[in-house]
Design an enzyme around this catalytic site. Structure first.
Site, PDB file in Angstrom:
ATOM      1  N   ASP A   1      -8.779  -5.846  -5.349  1.00 28.65           N
ATOM      2  CA  ASP A   1      -8.139  -4.754  -4.352  1.00 28.65           C
ATOM      3  C   ASP A   1      -8.773  -3.372  -5.052  1.00 28.65           C
ATOM      4  O   ASP A   1      -8.391  -3.269  -5.936  1.00 28.65           O
ATOM      5  CB  ASP A   1      -7.060  -4.910  -4.108  1.00 28.65           C
ATOM      6  CG  ASP A   1      -6.172  -3.470  -3.304  1.00 28.65           C
ATOM      7  OD1 ASP A   1      -7.190  -3.051  -2.576  1.00 28.65           O
ATOM      8  OD2 ASP A   1      -5.053  -3.607  -3.122  1.00 28.65           O
TER       9      ASP A   1
ATOM     10  N   SER B   1       0.836  -1.221  -0.111  1.00 26.71           N
ATOM     11  CA  SER B   1      -0.065  -0.145   0.030  1.00 26.71           C
ATOM     12  C   SER B   1       0.860   1.350   0.009  1.00 26.71           C
ATOM     13  O   SER B   1       1.731   1.320  -0.809  1.00 26.71           O
ATOM     14  CB  SER B   1      -0.958  -0.061   1.165  1.00 26.71           C
ATOM     15  OG  SER B   1      -2.034   0.940   0.996  1.00 26.71           O
TER      16      SER B   1
ATOM     17  N   HIS C   1      -5.880  -6.719  -0.816  1.00 24.07           N
ATOM     18  CA  HIS C   1      -4.916  -5.630  -0.655  1.00 24.07           C
ATOM     19  C   HIS C   1      -3.705  -6.468  -0.257  1.00 24.07           C
ATOM     20  O   HIS C   1      -3.593  -7.113   0.924  1.00 24.07           O
ATOM     21  CB  HIS C   1      -5.279  -4.830   0.289  1.00 24.07           C
ATOM     22  CG  HIS C   1      -4.694  -3.601   0.190  1.00 24.07           C
ATOM     23  ND1 HIS C   1      -4.675  -2.647  -0.840  1.00 24.07           N
ATOM     24  CD2 HIS C   1      -4.292  -2.632   1.304  1.00 24.07           C
ATOM     25  CE1 HIS C   1      -3.849  -1.733  -0.745  1.00 24.07           C
ATOM     26  NE2 HIS C   1      -3.826  -1.376   0.603  1.00 24.07           N
TER      27      HIS C   1
END
Lengths: 461, 461
Positions: free
Chosen positions: B395, B148, B420
């Site tokens: 995601d 991320s 994710h």
């Protein structure tokens, strides 16, 4: 505000620059109201050669000084712009010339703390991006140019912002020595080598003169020293002698740096081949001290020492008003020493400790040795591309830079008989063939980079 | 200070991290006494797999949160370390967890202004350089990992510091959307698609519930809304309804992000396949509003909404104490909108103007749209190398990242059925074959990078 040039110092065709100001972000790394303030950053621009909206942009990453001085002594860039139909921009470095973020207050603490290499690079990245928009030039490849510290900035632009810059010509950029890599004796050794190559008697005479000066000062025969150097008042302490030694050493340094084959008016007025002229003076009579004075500081050759004393002093950390010193106190490492063994000068150490003490006292900053190498890669350049590292073998800065090609797109050029960024100067009849050839190679590589970048940019259309 | 882990959240082998603190420079871009201050930056380290002085270093570039959470949910990194005999370091991002530069005062203005991406990257560059010295690891190749925002930092480390970092695995890193590139409708469109793929009836039910909520609020039937959602007090204005809509939308977002095939305890407690579980709830009875409440906020599935409400709120700018919001107010652009056409949510715009107003009022900062794209290259990545961009197609962040390989050394991996940064998690029996295969490719590429880098580093010996 626009001012137009009417004079070109290096004799190349007058490119008729227009002077403009760009509204620049004060602090690129702080988003509060102070950081979001702006200042007027000066730049010079000429579109007289530009194929509008298509030709490349040649962008000079300004270094420590008034941008006009660089623009009017870098005729190669405009000559190349005429060939390759480029837009030319010379951007002034923040805190120099008229690009003072806080006006006359810029040099106070803490205002001066926004003078960093990172801020300067961000200035150029933002300026290029916005000017491309304004000028309808978003598809035009950008090539950066710079000499000396400006050349370092060109390298850094290419390695840190290859999204914006397709290639860099870094002329006489000492990117290794200023990152603390290499031998601290190299610089004055190479100054000495220039004089030695004219005549070994010349360096012997310089050594002899410094030796006499040392003996006189050890005897505290200060009035003799005053007379020999025509000083306004006699020296009165070893510190004064240290300063005098420093001044004399700088005069020789500057002659080596600016040892061009024709007279120049870049940092003061220099005759053609100043090192040769200096050696002639050093060897003309029996009084070595008088010869030394005449070489370094008093005859018509070296009027620059008086006129440009500030500039010279900046070079070696003695002048407390010169902001370049702050840069040498933070990121840029300039710890060069003379020792009278590998060079012809009196032993003058410049250690990290001396640096730290000076910087803390004068600027309330603490140098961070090693930071420049972390931030700008030091000699770990193998992932970079499209950079020319040009250096002249007469230039004492040369061996602090990249002297051997690192890959097919990281090209080192040696300019035999070339002084400090001679290749950036306009063409001159007295140019050695080496620089003519180097400029040709540079032109060819830059044309290739522009072509490659055009392909890349058009992919995004 | 050392603390040792005794629990591994994602079920992989406990790597027995030791918790340490690094004396870090406060302000890498300011050399005055304040900038030269230091703070304690936390990192976790384990050498239990390391071939001392030879094996590579796997360095996790910590993102917004307590570093233990990332360390204990990234078992792939330690599994790979065991295979490749690597030293593993998880570094905590400044201003998160216990790495607070000014202690409890860190979140005041102006102390908070040293929270920037550039400072965080410089932290990691300095930390890696110094730890390599301390650990006798100067010749050990460094690979960075991140998920991320941490994946964005990994990319940035490789492009800005390839002198230090040989390659990057960037899992689920939305480097394009956060730089303002792409479509602001993409994010919630992709959240919706996850639910749509379970059953079109599911998204219809969600739309229907939001529609009922809208009608009730238009009639100002606030007590009905209070009852349906079991709120502590009735909403009393369109702003309250807007907030409620936002909370509900976030619950769906989080389920899509964390749609792993097994139960997890990363951001709260999630059952296996939460999107499927949610759709079952949405479709179980006739009262759509109650179903919505039970899906999003009240049943055992979604206890996370209460327990991790702060975290969720951080995700979408509503919580005034979350510093991640400052980051979204300065460099990182998170202007995602829902519109009820390309997604199942109520229309909720998030324009640059709304962002500017909020950021100015809350943090006294002004966002600089376009800066991240200038500074970190946007989509102009062609000069970079040795980066894996992995993304899972479940995601919603995926399509804000790089989905197609850009060159032979800029590899995009798609993980079919992956949420994710699933690939960073430890191996699990329920893993889809896609993630097993992606991890294998990642391991192979990383082994290649390590080998190449070893050759480069040994050149300098």
């Amino acid at each position: 505000i626009t001012v137009t040039s009417n004079q070109n110092y290096d004799g190349s065709t007058d490119p008729q620059f227009t002077e403009k100001f760009f509204t620049q972000t004060l602090d690129h790394f702080n988003f509060n109201s102070m950081g979001n303030g702006t200042f007027n950053q000066r730049y010079l621009i000429t579109d007289q050669y530009w194929k509008k909206g298509y030709g490349p942009i040649f962008f000079y990453t300004g270094n420590e000084g008034n941008i006009w001085d660089f623009a009017l002594n870098s005729g190669f860039i405009t000559e190349l712009a005429a060939q390759q139909r480029a837009l030319v921009i010379f951007a002034e470095h923040r805190y120099y010339g008229e690009s003072l973020p806080f006006g006359n207050n810029s040099f106070s603490v803490p205002q001066v703390s926004l003078l960093t290499v990172e801020q300067a690079l961000a200035d150029y990245a933002v300026m290029i991006t916005e000017l491309k928009q304004q000028l309808g030039a978003t598809d035009c490849p950008v090539i950066v140019f710079g000499g000396s510290y400006g050349g370092m900035l060109s390298v850094y632009m290419r390695i840190k912002y290859p999204n914006i810059v397709a290639g860099a010509l870094a002329a006489s950029a000492p990117i290794l020595s200023t990152a603390g890599l290499g031998d601290s004796r190299q610089f004055f050794r190479d100054v000495t080598a220039d004089f030695e190559s004219v005549a070994p008697e010349c360096t012997n005479a310089v050594r002899g003169a410094f030796h006499q000066l040392k003996e006189l000062s050890e005897r505290q025969d200060y009035s003799h020293i005053q007379a020999a150097f025509a000083l306004c008042k006699p020296p009165s302490s070893p510190q004064d002698i240290h300063q005098l030694n420093g001044l004399l050493r700088n005069a020789f340094t500057l002659m080596a740096m600016l040892d061009y084959p024709y007279s120049t008016h870049f940092m003061g007025n220099m005759p053609a081949n100043p090192v040769k002229v200096a050696c002639k003076t050093m060897l003309r009579g029996l009084d070595l001290l008088v010869n030394l004075r005449d070489t370094a500081g008093k005859n018509s050759l070296c009027k620059f020492l008086i006129k440009y004393i500030l500039f010279i002093l900046k070079m070696i950390f003695n002048d407390p008003s010169a902001t370049v010193l702050l840069q040498a106190c933070t990121e840029i490492e300039l710890c060069y020493e003379s020792n009278n063994e590998t060079d012809m000068f009196p032993p003058m150490a410049f250690t990290k400790e001396i640096r730290r003490l000076y910087c803390s006292k004068r600027w309330a900053v603490v140098p961070r040795p090693g930071w420049l190498k972390i931030q700008f890669w030091g000699d770990a350049l193998s992932t970079a591309s499209n950079i020319i590292f040009s250096n002249g073998d007469l230039d004492p800065w040369a061996n602090g830079g990249v002297r051997r090609s690192l890959s097919s797109s990281l090209t080192a050029l040696n300019i035999s008989g070339g002084a400090h960024h001679l290749d950036l100067r306009g063409s001159n009849e007295a140019d050695p063939v080496s620089v003519v050839s180097a400029r040709k190679t540079e032109a060819d590589l830059i044309a290739q980079w522009v072509k490659m970048e055009r392909t890349r940019l058009q992919k995004f259309v």
